[in-house]
Design a protein around this motif. Structure first.
Motif, short mmCIF file in Angstrom:
data_model
loop_
_atom_site.label_atom_id
_atom_site.label_comp_id
_atom_site.label_asym_id
_atom_site.label_seq_id
_atom_site.Cartn_x
_atom_site.Cartn_y
_atom_site.Cartn_z
N VAL A 29 5.72 -8.12 -7.62
CA VAL A 29 5.03 -9.01 -6.68
C VAL A 29 5.10 -10.47 -7.09
N SER A 30 5.50 -10.76 -8.31
CA SER A 30 5.61 -12.16 -8.71
C SER A 30 6.94 -12.78 -8.28
N ASP B 101 11.68 -10.06 -4.02
CA ASP B 101 11.30 -8.65 -4.04
C ASP B 101 10.36 -8.32 -2.88
N LEU B 102 9.44 -9.22 -2.60
CA LEU B 102 8.47 -8.96 -1.53
C LEU B 102 9.12 -9.03 -0.16
N ALA B 103 10.04 -9.96 0.02
CA ALA B 103 10.77 -10.03 1.29
C ALA B 103 11.57 -8.75 1.50
N ALA B 104 12.22 -8.26 0.42
CA ALA B 104 12.99 -7.03 0.52
C ALA B 104 12.09 -5.83 0.77
N LEU B 105 10.89 -5.85 0.19
CA LEU B 105 9.93 -4.77 0.39
C LEU B 105 9.50 -4.67 1.85
N VAL B 106 9.17 -5.80 2.45
CA VAL B 106 8.78 -5.80 3.86
C VAL B 106 9.95 -5.39 4.74
N THR C 57 -0.42 -15.51 -7.82
CA THR C 57 0.85 -15.80 -7.14
C THR C 57 1.37 -14.56 -6.42
N GLY C 58 1.19 -13.39 -7.02
CA GLY C 58 1.63 -12.16 -6.37
C GLY C 58 0.96 -11.92 -5.03
N VAL C 59 -0.32 -12.22 -4.95
CA VAL C 59 -1.04 -12.06 -3.67
C VAL C 59 -0.56 -13.10 -2.66
N LEU C 60 -0.39 -14.34 -3.11
CA LEU C 60 0.11 -15.39 -2.22
C LEU C 60 1.47 -15.03 -1.64
N LEU C 61 2.40 -14.63 -2.50
CA LEU C 61 3.74 -14.30 -2.04
C LEU C 61 3.74 -13.08 -1.12
N ALA C 62 2.89 -12.11 -1.44
CA ALA C 62 2.77 -10.94 -0.58
C ALA C 62 2.24 -11.33 0.80
N ALA D 284 -3.21 -6.02 9.86
CA ALA D 284 -4.40 -6.21 9.02
C ALA D 284 -3.98 -6.20 7.56
N ILE D 285 -4.53 -7.12 6.80
CA ILE D 285 -4.24 -7.23 5.37
C ILE D 285 -5.55 -7.16 4.60
N VAL D 286 -5.54 -6.38 3.53
CA VAL D 286 -6.71 -6.30 2.64
C VAL D 286 -6.24 -6.65 1.23
N ASN D 287 -6.81 -7.70 0.67
CA ASN D 287 -6.52 -8.09 -0.70
C ASN D 287 -7.56 -7.47 -1.64
#
Length: 273
Positions: free
Chosen positions: A84-85, A89-94, A137-142, A158-161
């Motif tokens: 997540v940092s 990786d996050l773009a590829a995950l989505v 940063t991981g939450v921001l990028l996610a 819906a997003i839950v942090n």
């Protein structure tokens, strides 16, 4: 990225075929840090209510185990390794989520790490930077990757942090750095919620206290020792079960909370009351 290994309750959530509730039927839920602990409990809970579930983390084995538990119970799951940092990786995950299931309807940004145990003056710089990278940063990028996708969808998302009672709600000596990162998650949640509600994206947070995972065990402590300690450590007299925390997350991700935006729901047995 993955959360600590859980106690027995994290793998005992209702199976996709064991309950009548189908709040998430036809929807896709992404859970970061889904290989163990609270993340696994949340993934199982979403699957139990009909969601296609994507679990993400840095270690492949635990993710595949979570996905296997879901599939063995009749659900549908996908395990994706991601850090997540790293924004790529996050773009590829989505992208992988949407390619497999067609949409991203719910995201739970659960990946986090606890380092330290020392007063601020003795905290290693590496521990500080690692917690900032993953917890903040991981939450921001996610959020950036998730909102980018959800705002293109007719029904948004819906997003839950996952924040923590340690942070915006209470402070405990020796956890100041961790609490700082989790307070940042609470603030980030509220700000992002205000900025993106018009995009059709609802953003909220859950702040767990001590729960039935290894993170709540003190150095060398057994589960029995923790049970005894918690009798006086919190007003409720026990840790929260992973299913109780997961239930709060599912509520905030569901249509039942359609008018809840920017909330930070504390699940800590009354410690912050």
């Amino acid at each position: 990225m993955t959360t600590p290994a859980s106690g027995t309750s994290a793998t005992s959530a209702a199976s996709p075929t064991s309950g009548a509730r189908t709040r998430f039927a036809g929807r896709t839920a992404l859970v970061t840090g889904g290989g163990s602990g609270l993340g696994r409990a949340m993934a199982l809970a979403f699957a139990a209510e009909g969601a296609n579930v994507v679990v993400a983390g840095r270690t492949e084995g635990p993710l595949k185990e979570t996905a296997g538990l879901i599939e063995d119970a009749g659900g549908t799951a996908l395990a994706v390794t991601a850090d997540v940092s790293r924004s790529a990786d996050l773009a590829a995950l989505v992208d992988a989520t949407v390619e497999r299931f067609g949409s991203l309807d719910v995201a739970v940004n659960n990946a986090g790490i606890l380092r330290g145990g020392q007063p601020v003056a003795e905290l290693p710089e590496e521990d500080w930077r690692t917690m900032l990278d993953i917890n903040v940063t991981g939450v921001l990028l996610a959020l950036q990757a998730e909102v980018k996708q959800m705002r293109t969808q007719p029904n948004g998302g819906a997003i839950v942090n996952i924040a923590s009672t340690l942070g915006a709600h209470i402070r405990v000596p020796g956890t100041t750095a961790y609490a700082t990162t989790k307070a940042a998650v609470s603030a980030l949640t509220k700000g992002a919620a205000a900025e993106h509600m018009r995009d059709g994206v609802r953003i909220n947070a859950v702040s767990p206290g001590s729960s039935d995972t290894s993170m709540s065990l003190q150095g060398g402590e057994s589960e029995a020792g923790r049970t005894e300690r918690m009798k006086t450590a919190t007003p409720l007299g026990r840790v929260s079960s992973t299913e109780e925390v997961a239930a709060a997350v599912l509520y905030l991700a569901s249509d039942e909370s359609a008018s809840v935006v920017g909330a930070d729901l504390v699940i800590d047995g009354g410690a912050a009351a």
